[in-house]
Design an enzyme around this catalytic site. Sequence first.
Site, PDB file in Angstrom:
ATOM      1  N   PHE A 113       1.135  -1.248   0.038  1.00 29.46           N
ATOM      2  CA  PHE A 113      -0.113   0.070  -0.468  1.00 29.46           C
ATOM      3  C   PHE A 113       1.177   1.124  -0.077  1.00 29.46           C
ATOM      4  O   PHE A 113       1.655   1.310   0.931  1.00 29.46           O
ATOM      5  CB  PHE A 113      -1.148  -0.110   1.367  1.00 29.46           C
ATOM      6  CG  PHE A 113      -2.138   1.197   1.332  1.00 29.46           C
ATOM      7  CD1 PHE A 113      -3.535   0.675   0.178  1.00 29.46           C
ATOM      8  CD2 PHE A 113      -2.310   2.465   1.586  1.00 29.46           C
ATOM      9  CE1 PHE A 113      -4.534   1.914  -0.630  1.00 29.46           C
ATOM     10  CE2 PHE A 113      -3.525   2.872   1.768  1.00 29.46           C
ATOM     11  CZ  PHE A 113      -4.165   2.889   0.668  1.00 29.46           C
ATOM     12  N   ASP A 182       2.190  -6.149   7.106  1.00 30.06           N
ATOM     13  CA  ASP A 182       0.764  -5.467   7.621  1.00 30.06           C
ATOM     14  C   ASP A 182      -0.921  -6.363   7.593  1.00 30.06           C
ATOM     15  O   ASP A 182      -0.506  -6.369   6.408  1.00 30.06           O
ATOM     16  CB  ASP A 182       1.093  -3.424   6.028  1.00 30.06           C
ATOM     17  CG  ASP A 182      -0.625  -2.899   6.412  1.00 30.06           C
ATOM     18  OD1 ASP A 182      -1.169  -3.366   7.074  1.00 30.06           O
ATOM     19  OD2 ASP A 182      -0.032  -1.825   6.016  1.00 30.06           O
ATOM     20  N   TYR A 207     -10.646  -1.027  10.695  1.00 28.74           N
ATOM     21  CA  TYR A 207     -12.371  -0.151   9.914  1.00 28.74           C
ATOM     22  C   TYR A 207     -12.942  -1.112   8.660  1.00 28.74           C
ATOM     23  O   TYR A 207     -13.947  -0.694   8.340  1.00 28.74           O
ATOM     24  CB  TYR A 207     -12.330   0.888   9.844  1.00 28.74           C
ATOM     25  CG  TYR A 207     -10.798   1.182   9.088  1.00 28.74           C
ATOM     26  CD1 TYR A 207     -10.952   1.531   6.872  1.00 28.74           C
ATOM     27  CD2 TYR A 207      -9.979   2.306   9.224  1.00 28.74           C
ATOM     28  CE1 TYR A 207      -9.872   1.610   6.491  1.00 28.74           C
ATOM     29  CE2 TYR A 207      -8.585   2.913   8.733  1.00 28.74           C
ATOM     30  CZ  TYR A 207      -9.032   2.267   7.385  1.00 28.74           C
ATOM     31  OH  TYR A 207      -7.347   2.664   6.556  1.00 28.74           O
ATOM     32  N   LYS A 208     -12.071  -2.346   7.930  1.00 29.36           N
ATOM     33  CA  LYS A 208     -12.297  -2.854   7.416  1.00 29.36           C
ATOM     34  C   LYS A 208     -12.907  -4.338   7.180  1.00 29.36           C
ATOM     35  O   LYS A 208     -14.591  -3.995   7.857  1.00 29.36           O
ATOM     36  CB  LYS A 208     -10.820  -3.558   5.911  1.00 29.36           C
ATOM     37  CG  LYS A 208     -10.234  -1.664   5.529  1.00 29.36           C
ATOM     38  CD  LYS A 208      -9.250  -2.607   4.567  1.00 29.36           C
ATOM     39  CE  LYS A 208      -8.192  -1.153   4.203  1.00 29.36           C
ATOM     40  NZ  LYS A 208      -7.763  -0.307   4.597  1.00 29.36           N
ATOM     41  N   ARG A 354     -12.362  -3.562  -8.466  1.00 26.81           N
ATOM     42  CA  ARG A 354     -12.091  -3.973  -6.923  1.00 26.81           C
ATOM     43  C   ARG A 354     -13.294  -4.508  -5.994  1.00 26.81           C
ATOM     44  O   ARG A 354     -14.110  -3.640  -5.544  1.00 26.81           O
ATOM     45  CB  ARG A 354     -11.222  -3.375  -5.543  1.00 26.81           C
ATOM     46  CG  ARG A 354     -10.792  -4.270  -4.828  1.00 26.81           C
ATOM     47  CD  ARG A 354      -9.397  -3.074  -4.032  1.00 26.81           C
ATOM     48  NE  ARG A 354      -9.936  -2.300  -3.260  1.00 26.81           N
ATOM     49  CZ  ARG A 354      -9.326  -1.474  -2.657  1.00 26.81           C
ATOM     50  NH1 ARG A 354      -7.857  -1.938  -2.429  1.00 26.81           N
ATOM     51  NH2 ARG A 354     -10.158  -0.371  -1.935  1.00 26.81           N
TER      52      ARG A 354
END
Length: 395
Positions: A113, A182, A207-208, A354
């Site tokens: 990321f 990560d 939060y995912k 996605r």
Amino acid sequence: MTDFDKTKQAFHLPQGVTYLDGNSLGPMPKAAKARVADMMADEWSEMLITGWNKAGWYVQPRKVGDRIARLIGAGPGQVVMGDTLSIKVFQAVSAARAMRPQRRVILSDSGNFPSDLYVAEGLARAVDAELRVVAPEEVAGAIDDTVAVLMITEVDYRTGRRHDMKALTQTAHKAGALTVWDLAHSAGAVDVDLLGCDADFAVGCTYKYLNGGPGAPAFIWTHPRHADAAQPILQGWMGHRAPFAFDQSYQPAPGVERMRVGTPPVIALTALDAALDVWDDVSMPDLRARSIELTQAFIAGVEEHCPDLVLNSPRDPAKRGSQVSFRHPQGYAVMQALIAQGVIGDFRAPDVLRFGFAPLYVDLDDVAHAVQIMAMILKDKRWDREEFHERASVT
């Protein structure tokens, strides 16, 4: 056996929406709204500052961390919450780098990321290190005796490609390097086993797939063998051995507590704690099996009915997380047309559509409906409208 029909009922899912973007922001657990309201009414309103002790706000980062530990293959007392993922990346990488002072290289890959790379680039500049970035498939071969830290996101945010954590960690250790993983697209999506893989440090957001809400706090894990030796550059008040002694010099707290920095975000942690309730009855092997079932069905459906799309994720489910992406020259417009029809995924530049498949609330009916709507949009070129080509700030 995990009852995924029951877990789906734990979430507020807007009527008419098929939500395939939990890999970016999870939906609201029904319990979170009431839990936060109760906290504000019964704790903040009535206890005021005494809530730090009476309501246990001060120890929230440890208690919530213990609940996440089970989901990532960690043990009690090894995970602590707080701050943002970028801060936790900085802490983990800086601590690992300091434990290999004779080495200069922080190794990562181009599938990482970007914000992780930004953090590592800034850290490298500050401590006279080098950030070395290679292609994902070249990581193992790039690990040598110059590498201090291997910093890898386990599941690629665009393609869903999943690195082999155990194999890469073993390779890094043989070369004398430490690992920072990560888990932003792993925690709550795949069967992570940090202790079993003998990783050194790990970080992740909540939060995912963990459904903690927008901006929910991040977590950090330190292997017990490093917990009392790690010395992150960012030394904060809450990571002090005795925060309320107000010493002018820093003395690190024992264990992973030293990785705390600022004041805990109590309201956000309360929402996250409520979101984690649903996981009490979830088996991670069941979750992983369900994820594979959903993603395989989606790939098969899209390839049968949407020939204009090109698979951008590994076909082998063992090499893939719980997300699938496809490519289309007009990917942004196609995604906007999908969203307008109630099928929510997201877009990543330059041309990637996605889709995240969170087994707690996505089922095979959702998959079939998404494929049907996608086929319709592509067949009649519904995406080729002016409003679908206008770029929003968040894609």
